[in-house]
Design a protein around this motif. Structure first.
Motif, PDB file in Angstrom:
ATOM      1  N   ALA A   1       0.825  -1.207   0.000  1.00  0.00           N
ATOM      2  CA  ALA A   1       0.000   0.000   0.000  1.00  0.00           C
ATOM      3  C   ALA A   1       0.862   1.261   0.000  1.00  0.00           C
ATOM      4  O   ALA A   1       0.583   2.229  -0.729  1.00  0.00           O
ATOM      5  CB  ALA A   1      -0.932   0.000   1.219  1.00  0.00           C
ATOM      6  N   LEU A   2       1.927   1.269   0.790  1.00  0.00           N
ATOM      7  CA  LEU A   2       2.809   2.437   0.846  1.00  0.00           C
ATOM      8  C   LEU A   2       3.600   2.598  -0.446  1.00  0.00           C
ATOM      9  O   LEU A   2       3.882   3.727  -0.880  1.00  0.00           O
ATOM     10  CB  LEU A   2       3.756   2.319   2.040  1.00  0.00           C
ATOM     11  CG  LEU A   2       3.092   2.535   3.409  1.00  0.00           C
ATOM     12  CD1 LEU A   2       4.008   2.096   4.536  1.00  0.00           C
ATOM     13  CD2 LEU A   2       2.692   4.001   3.587  1.00  0.00           C
ATOM     14  N   LEU A   3       3.959   1.476  -1.094  1.00  0.00           N
ATOM     15  CA  LEU A   3       4.646   1.563  -2.383  1.00  0.00           C
ATOM     16  C   LEU A   3       3.741   2.200  -3.434  1.00  0.00           C
ATOM     17  O   LEU A   3       4.166   3.071  -4.211  1.00  0.00           O
ATOM     18  CB  LEU A   3       5.078   0.161  -2.830  1.00  0.00           C
ATOM     19  CG  LEU A   3       5.763   0.069  -4.203  1.00  0.00           C
ATOM     20  CD1 LEU A   3       7.064   0.871  -4.205  1.00  0.00           C
ATOM     21  CD2 LEU A   3       6.023  -1.383  -4.578  1.00  0.00           C
ATOM     22  N   VAL A   4       2.490   1.752  -3.452  1.00  0.00           N
ATOM     23  CA  VAL A   4       1.518   2.349  -4.379  1.00  0.00           C
ATOM     24  C   VAL A   4       1.328   3.823  -4.049  1.00  0.00           C
ATOM     25  O   VAL A   4       1.246   4.672  -4.949  1.00  0.00           O
ATOM     26  CB  VAL A   4       0.176   1.587  -4.298  1.00  0.00           C
ATOM     27  CG1 VAL A   4      -0.904   2.307  -5.095  1.00  0.00           C
ATOM     28  CG2 VAL A   4       0.344   0.158  -4.819  1.00  0.00           C
ATOM     29  N   ALA A   5       1.272   4.140  -2.756  1.00  0.00           N
ATOM     30  CA  ALA A   5       1.111   5.544  -2.352  1.00  0.00           C
ATOM     31  C   ALA A   5       2.290   6.388  -2.815  1.00  0.00           C
ATOM     32  O   ALA A   5       2.121   7.554  -3.181  1.00  0.00           O
ATOM     33  CB  ALA A   5       0.973   5.628  -0.827  1.00  0.00           C
ATOM     34  N   THR A   6       3.489   5.802  -2.836  1.00  0.00           N
ATOM     35  CA  THR A   6       4.680   6.536  -3.276  1.00  0.00           C
ATOM     36  C   THR A   6       4.506   7.048  -4.701  1.00  0.00           C
ATOM     37  O   THR A   6       4.822   8.213  -5.002  1.00  0.00           O
ATOM     38  CB  THR A   6       5.923   5.626  -3.197  1.00  0.00           C
ATOM     39  OG1 THR A   6       6.109   5.231  -1.837  1.00  0.00           O
ATOM     40  CG2 THR A   6       7.168   6.349  -3.671  1.00  0.00           C
ATOM     41  N   PHE A   7       4.019   6.197  -5.591  1.00  0.00           N
ATOM     42  CA  PHE A   7       3.797   6.624  -6.977  1.00  0.00           C
ATOM     43  C   PHE A   7       2.753   7.734  -7.056  1.00  0.00           C
ATOM     44  O   PHE A   7       2.926   8.717  -7.784  1.00  0.00           O
ATOM     45  CB  PHE A   7       3.350   5.427  -7.823  1.00  0.00           C
ATOM     46  CG  PHE A   7       4.454   4.459  -8.137  1.00  0.00           C
ATOM     47  CD1 PHE A   7       5.333   4.701  -9.183  1.00  0.00           C
ATOM     48  CD2 PHE A   7       4.617   3.309  -7.397  1.00  0.00           C
ATOM     49  CE1 PHE A   7       6.358   3.827  -9.475  1.00  0.00           C
ATOM     50  CE2 PHE A   7       5.634   2.414  -7.680  1.00  0.00           C
ATOM     51  CZ  PHE A   7       6.509   2.678  -8.716  1.00  0.00           C
ATOM     52  N   SER A   8       1.662   7.574  -6.309  1.00  0.00           N
ATOM     53  CA  SER A   8       0.600   8.582  -6.341  1.00  0.00           C
ATOM     54  C   SER A   8       1.091   9.928  -5.809  1.00  0.00           C
ATOM     55  O   SER A   8       0.807  10.992  -6.381  1.00  0.00           O
ATOM     56  CB  SER A   8      -0.602   8.098  -5.514  1.00  0.00           C
ATOM     57  OG  SER A   8      -1.145   6.925  -6.066  1.00  0.00           O
ATOM     58  N   ILE A   9       1.847   9.895  -4.707  1.00  0.00           N
ATOM     59  CA  ILE A   9       2.347  11.142  -4.109  1.00  0.00           C
ATOM     60  C   ILE A   9       3.345  11.819  -5.046  1.00  0.00           C
ATOM     61  O   ILE A   9       3.282  13.036  -5.268  1.00  0.00           O
ATOM     62  CB  ILE A   9       3.002  10.842  -2.741  1.00  0.00           C
ATOM     63  CG1 ILE A   9       1.954  10.304  -1.765  1.00  0.00           C
ATOM     64  CG2 ILE A   9       3.655  12.085  -2.164  1.00  0.00           C
ATOM     65  CD1 ILE A   9       2.549   9.641  -0.540  1.00  0.00           C
ATOM     66  N   HIS A  10       4.271  11.024  -5.579  1.00  0.00           N
ATOM     67  CA  HIS A  10       5.263  11.587  -6.503  1.00  0.00           C
ATOM     68  C   HIS A  10       4.578  12.244  -7.696  1.00  0.00           C
ATOM     69  O   HIS A  10       4.952  13.355  -8.112  1.00  0.00           O
ATOM     70  CB  HIS A  10       6.200  10.482  -6.986  1.00  0.00           C
ATOM     71  CG  HIS A  10       7.138  10.928  -8.064  1.00  0.00           C
ATOM     72  ND1 HIS A  10       8.300  11.619  -7.815  1.00  0.00           N
ATOM     73  CD2 HIS A  10       7.064  10.810  -9.428  1.00  0.00           C
ATOM     74  CE1 HIS A  10       8.916  11.893  -8.952  1.00  0.00           C
ATOM     75  NE2 HIS A  10       8.188  11.408  -9.942  1.00  0.00           N
TER      76      HIS A  10
ATOM     77  N   ALA B   1      -8.956  -9.026  -0.387  1.00  0.00           N
ATOM     78  CA  ALA B   1      -9.540  -8.035   0.519  1.00  0.00           C
ATOM     79  C   ALA B   1      -8.484  -7.029   0.980  1.00  0.00           C
ATOM     80  O   ALA B   1      -8.741  -5.820   1.042  1.00  0.00           O
ATOM     81  CB  ALA B   1     -10.171  -8.732   1.722  1.00  0.00           C
ATOM     82  N   LEU B   2      -7.287  -7.531   1.300  1.00  0.00           N
ATOM     83  CA  LEU B   2      -6.223  -6.638   1.756  1.00  0.00           C
ATOM     84  C   LEU B   2      -5.694  -5.769   0.623  1.00  0.00           C
ATOM     85  O   LEU B   2      -5.378  -4.589   0.816  1.00  0.00           O
ATOM     86  CB  LEU B   2      -5.093  -7.458   2.369  1.00  0.00           C
ATOM     87  CG  LEU B   2      -5.435  -8.174   3.685  1.00  0.00           C
ATOM     88  CD1 LEU B   2      -4.325  -9.122   4.080  1.00  0.00           C
ATOM     89  CD2 LEU B   2      -5.691  -7.178   4.793  1.00  0.00           C
ATOM     90  N   LEU B   3      -5.598  -6.344  -0.577  1.00  0.00           N
ATOM     91  CA  LEU B   3      -5.066  -5.581  -1.702  1.00  0.00           C
ATOM     92  C   LEU B   3      -6.061  -4.532  -2.207  1.00  0.00           C
ATOM     93  O   LEU B   3      -5.686  -3.660  -2.977  1.00  0.00           O
ATOM     94  CB  LEU B   3      -4.691  -6.523  -2.848  1.00  0.00           C
ATOM     95  CG  LEU B   3      -3.407  -7.336  -2.602  1.00  0.00           C
ATOM     96  CD1 LEU B   3      -3.215  -8.353  -3.694  1.00  0.00           C
ATOM     97  CD2 LEU B   3      -2.204  -6.418  -2.538  1.00  0.00           C
ATOM     98  N   ALA B   4      -7.305  -4.634  -1.771  1.00  0.00           N
ATOM     99  CA  ALA B   4      -8.277  -3.601  -2.138  1.00  0.00           C
ATOM    100  C   ALA B   4      -7.799  -2.231  -1.662  1.00  0.00           C
ATOM    101  O   ALA B   4      -8.070  -1.204  -2.296  1.00  0.00           O
ATOM    102  CB  ALA B   4      -9.646  -3.926  -1.528  1.00  0.00           C
ATOM    103  N   LEU B   5      -7.061  -2.210  -0.526  1.00  0.00           N
ATOM    104  CA  LEU B   5      -6.521  -0.942  -0.025  1.00  0.00           C
ATOM    105  C   LEU B   5      -5.533  -0.346  -1.013  1.00  0.00           C
ATOM    106  O   LEU B   5      -5.576   0.862  -1.302  1.00  0.00           O
ATOM    107  CB  LEU B   5      -5.837  -1.181   1.326  1.00  0.00           C
ATOM    108  CG  LEU B   5      -5.128   0.037   1.925  1.00  0.00           C
ATOM    109  CD1 LEU B   5      -6.136   1.099   2.312  1.00  0.00           C
ATOM    110  CD2 LEU B   5      -4.306  -0.376   3.144  1.00  0.00           C
ATOM    111  N   ALA B   6      -4.627  -1.187  -1.561  1.00  0.00           N
ATOM    112  CA  ALA B   6      -3.644  -0.694  -2.527  1.00  0.00           C
ATOM    113  C   ALA B   6      -4.332  -0.184  -3.789  1.00  0.00           C
ATOM    114  O   ALA B   6      -3.954   0.846  -4.344  1.00  0.00           O
ATOM    115  CB  ALA B   6      -2.658  -1.802  -2.874  1.00  0.00           C
TER     116      ALA B   6
END
Length: 853
Positions: A280-289, A727-732
């Motif tokens: 989830a944080l890795l995916v967030a990194t791309f979105s934030i960048h 279910a968990l990957l839905a967050l990512a």
């Protein structure tokens, strides 16, 4: 620096909506991480409290000194101790009481005829210890067992099975025993120890059904007199104990039990969640960048004017980083609160699914607060660093330009570097899985493949969008063409936006492919190794279940429809000093019902001192036909066995086979894990299955399945695992969608004048909404297709790496239906992400939009 700070805060106040997506991405990632850490600490503290309460009266435990641990098992099997030691221990000064503790597997059958538990946690049975301070279970209702056939069960087991005091049911030990429930018990103040089931019997019944012979116990629990410490008690007991027996403090025993559960459940549980927090944080990194890259690009003229007015590069860079820091700290702090809320919600949810907790508050350690906060801040600042540096490098003359042109899609250096990186990644990966099998090489290559995908993203974006968006020109006309051109306008932005979704889809695809491959492997294993017609088994995995009665296979073998019925039992021993699992069976019948590959030697000649070994294990141990292997059993006896047969395949038969006669002197509680049945010629599967079911009903009613049904049920846990993964990957995926929506919103702000002109020349609101939505779908399609390709490749790598690290041959399988469903979900997610930006675009006032600078 003060000027940079004022400028940053002013920009944040003026453009709060621009950072909404960044705030949510950081918030969700930090909340998931914090919730995982708090939940892990709370679970550990709960088990500590539960065991501490349950074993508070036990000051010492006397048990076998050595444990035999087989590969893949965290807890070893210990030698039983003689119950005659109780009399010796009771005479030791300072001992107030001592009692034998006899434990084994015992699975109750519920009122519906189905076994209770067995899906992972153990199903325990033992003698009811009459000393209430030494008994970890407390009688809550009814009375203690006084006669043979009477039992006390923990209240959670009774509730789960629909059983009450006075009910008569079957207890599988694994031989079926008819028992009457006379009492209900609690453990540490709770209805049970998580989902572990417990049945307390009389001591005579426990010795009869749970041990190989009377006079043996798993351990002896000891209570000290007032004023005698646990350490003093152990020191007094140790000199009187025979060789191979040890005494440990009650606190040490409780800690070992907690650690056992930690290794079996807590570590797996928290590691599992932490992996997905990382995704989830890795995916967030791309979105934030991407968000900061777009914001910096939109402020090119503004930053250039600041430079022209005398601002230094570091001041402009610092201003951008201060904005990122403010968003990071605010979102991370909110994420901590959200994580504590998630942990509280899970804690309230667990009892509803049969996982009770002792009373108490959430355990929130300093690490559980500091680590997520630090990770959230670092992820946000790290993602914004390159855009901030780029902002600082803005030339003052850029204030005279209208727009900046994105040439990343046509960047020759990027294409060369990306292609070289991809070639290196593929070479390293193939070397790790094909040439020189190595998990580290394969893993390193897989990471390099992900990096290469990200580097090549802008280069591939143009071609991918043209191909994927080609049909839009024909299907949606001008609107579709404009959507495709908008997605092509900034290949770097399109790739960065799609990369977040690509990572999420890749992980989903990876687990989908790996799950399908595990199923195919199980089917291949059963089809290749299992030559019988039906299998008799118990629906359990992990430590759960009591197994099958060893008397069942001979009973089935007497049926007129049956040609061969062979049971596979399990034993443990040290083979030349290494703990190994033994398959206990009739070797001759095993060869008729299982495909063992090429067999050298004679399986029927094993006798009481012979051993059959797989070729691979024989090579590893340096054993050949006729060689002698030293076996050490849990009862302390050591004996030389002669290798009389070497066979090829080991998937279901295991690496070592001995006869039941050879195992009988060393067994504790005998049980079969599987019974394979083959029918006589002319007997149909349905006819034979019915006959076997009638006999099995007298032995606790275990499941009778055809070979295909057995293969499917053996892989049944995989579907449950995949459901949890999805279910968990839905967050990512949610964070990736926020990134797409945020990018489109910022792009609409950037194109305000352009959109106004389109409306002025006749584009309708619905056409404008459709254009934005289709652009979102194209970006999502690019990310989804890339994620599917990356996930399928990584799935293949994982399967091949597992194949190299395991004795079993793994089969690779691509599930087209599931991958198609993933693709549809990705496209639907893109359409969903574009809804809000499309509505905002359609609401623009035409005249104001045209007048926008």
């Amino acid at each position: 620096m003060n000027a940079s700070l004022r400028l940053s805060l002013s920009a944040l106040r003026a453009h709060k909506r621009r950072f909404a997506g960044t705030f949510l991405a950081v918030f969700l990632g930090v909340a998931f991480l914090a919730g995982t850490l708090v939940m892990g600490d709370t679970l550990r503290a709960s088990f500590d409290s539960m065991f501490g309460s349950a074993t508070a009266g036990t000051d010492a435990v006397v048990r076998g000194a050595d444990a035999i641990t087989t590969p893949g098992e965290s807890q070893g099997v210990r030698q039983p101790v003689s119950t005659s030691l109780v009399g010796t221990i009771e005479k030791v000064p300072g001992v107030a009481a001592a009692a034998p503790d006899i434990q084994g597997a015992g699975q109750l059958v519920g009122s519906d005829g189905k076994p209770i538990g067995g899906q992972g946690p153990p199903t325990l049975a033992g003698n009811w210890i009459t000393d209430p301070k030494l008994n970890p279970y407390r009688l809550a209702e009814g009375r203690v067992p006084a006669r043979s056939g009477e039992v006390v069960v923990n209240r959670g087991t009774a509730d789960k099975g629909g059983l009450e005091i006075g009910d008569t049911t079957t207890l599988r030990t694994p031989d079926p025993v008819r028992v009457t429930i006379v009492g209900l018990a609690t453990f540490g103040g709770e209805d049970g120890m998580a989902q572990v089931t417990y049945t307390g019997m009389t001591r005579a019944d426990a010795e009869k059904y749970l041990t190989a012979r009377p006079g043996r116990a798993t351990s002896i629990v000891v209570r000290a007199e007032p004023g005698v410490s646990q350490t003093q008690l152990v020191d007094r007991l140790t000199p009187l104990l025979p060789k191979g027996v040890e005494a440990i403090t009650g606190q040490e025993s409780a800690r070992e039990n907690t650690d056992m559960i930690a290794s079996r459940f807590l570590t797996v549980f928290t590691t599992f969640l932490l992996v997905f927090s990382g995704v989830a944080l890795l995916v967030a990194t791309f979105s934030i960048h991407n968000t900061f890259a777009i914001v910096v690009a939109q402020r090119t003229r503004e930053n250039a004017l600041l430079r022209a007015l005398g601002a230094a590069r570091r001041q402009v860079t610092a201003a951008t980083l201060v904005e990122a820091g403010a968003v990071a700290v605010t979102a991370s702090a909110a994420g901590l609160a959200g994580g504590i809320g998630i942990a509280a919600g899970l804690r309230a949810l667990f009892p509803a699914i049969g996982f009770p907790f002792p009373e108490g508050d959430l355990v929130i350690s300093g690490l559980s607060l500091a680590l997520p906060l630090a990770v959230g801040v670092l992820v946000c600042l790290g993602s914004a660093l390159l855009p901030a540096v780029r902002a600082g490098r803005t030339a003052p003359l850029a204030a005279l330009r209208e727009t900046a042109v994105d040439t990343s899609g046509a960047s020759r250096p990027r294409a060369v570097i990306g292609t070289g990186l991809m070639a290196l990644a593929v070479a390293v990966t193939l070397t790790g899985v094909l040439v020189s099998p190595s998990v580290w090489l394969a893993g390193s290559g897989a990471v390099l493949v992900v990096v290469a995908f990200v580097v090549l993203g802008p280069v591939a974006a143009g071609t991918a969008v043209r191909v994927l968006g080609g049909p839009l020109d024909r299907l949606r006309g001008v609107t579709g063409g404009l959507a495709r051109r908008n997605a092509l306008r900034s290949p770097k932005r399109t790739a960065a936006t799609a990369s977040a979704l690509m990572i999420g889809v890749a992980v989903v695809s990876l687990f989908t492919v790996f799950g399908a491959s595990l199923k195919a492997t199980m089917d291949q294993t059963v089809s290749r190794s299992f030559a019988g017609d039906v299998a008799v088994s118990t629906p359990s995995f992990g430590a759960g279940g009591s197994g099958l009665s060893p008397k069942l296979a001979p009973a089935i073998g007497t049926l007129p429809e049956v040609d061969t019925a062979v049971g596979l039992g399990r034993g443990v021993a040290e083979v030349n000093g290494e703990g190994r699992a033994l398959t206990v069976t009739d070797p001759a019948a095993l060869a008729r019902t299982f495909d063992l590959g090429t067999v050298r030697g004679e399986l029927r000649d094993l006798g009481t001192d012979g051993l059959a070994v797989t070729g691979k294990e024989a090579d590893r141990q340096g054993l050949r036909l006729g060689d002698t292997a030293r076996l050490s059993f849990t009862d302390g006896e050591k004996k030389n066995f002669t290798v009389r047969a070497v066979y090829g395949q080991s998937e279901l038969a295991g690496d070592y086979v001995i006869t039941r006669a050879a195992w009988a002197p060393h067994r504790t509680q005998d049980a079969d894990t599987l019974i394979a049945v083959s029918f006589k010629d002319g007997v149909s599967t349905a006819q034979g299955e019915t006959a076997v079911e009638k006999v099995a009903a007298h032995y606790g009613n275990p499941e009778v399945q055809t070979r295909d049904a057995y293969a499917r049920s053996s892989a049944g846990g995989i579907d449950m695992m995949l459901t949890l993964v999805y279910a968990l990957l839905a967050l990512a995926v949610l964070i990736a969608l926020l990134g797409i929506a945020n990018t489109l919103t910022l792009a609409i702000h950037e194109r305000t004048r352009e959109l106004g002109l389109l409306r002025a020349v006749g584009q309708t609101r619905s056409q404008l909404r459709a254009m934005v939505r289709w652009e979102s779908v194209l970006v999502a399609a690019f990310g989804t297709v890339g994620g599917l390709a990356l996930g399928a490749f990584l799935g293949w790598v994982l399967v091949r790496a597992s194949d190299g690290a395991s004795d079993s041959a793994f089969a690779f399988a691509l599930p087209p239906a599931q991958l198609a469903a993933v693709a549809l979900v990705g496209l639907a997610a893109g359409a969903l992400a574009g809804l809000r930006p499309a509505r905002r675009a359609a609401r623009l006032d035409v005249l104001r939009a045209i007048a926008t600078e």
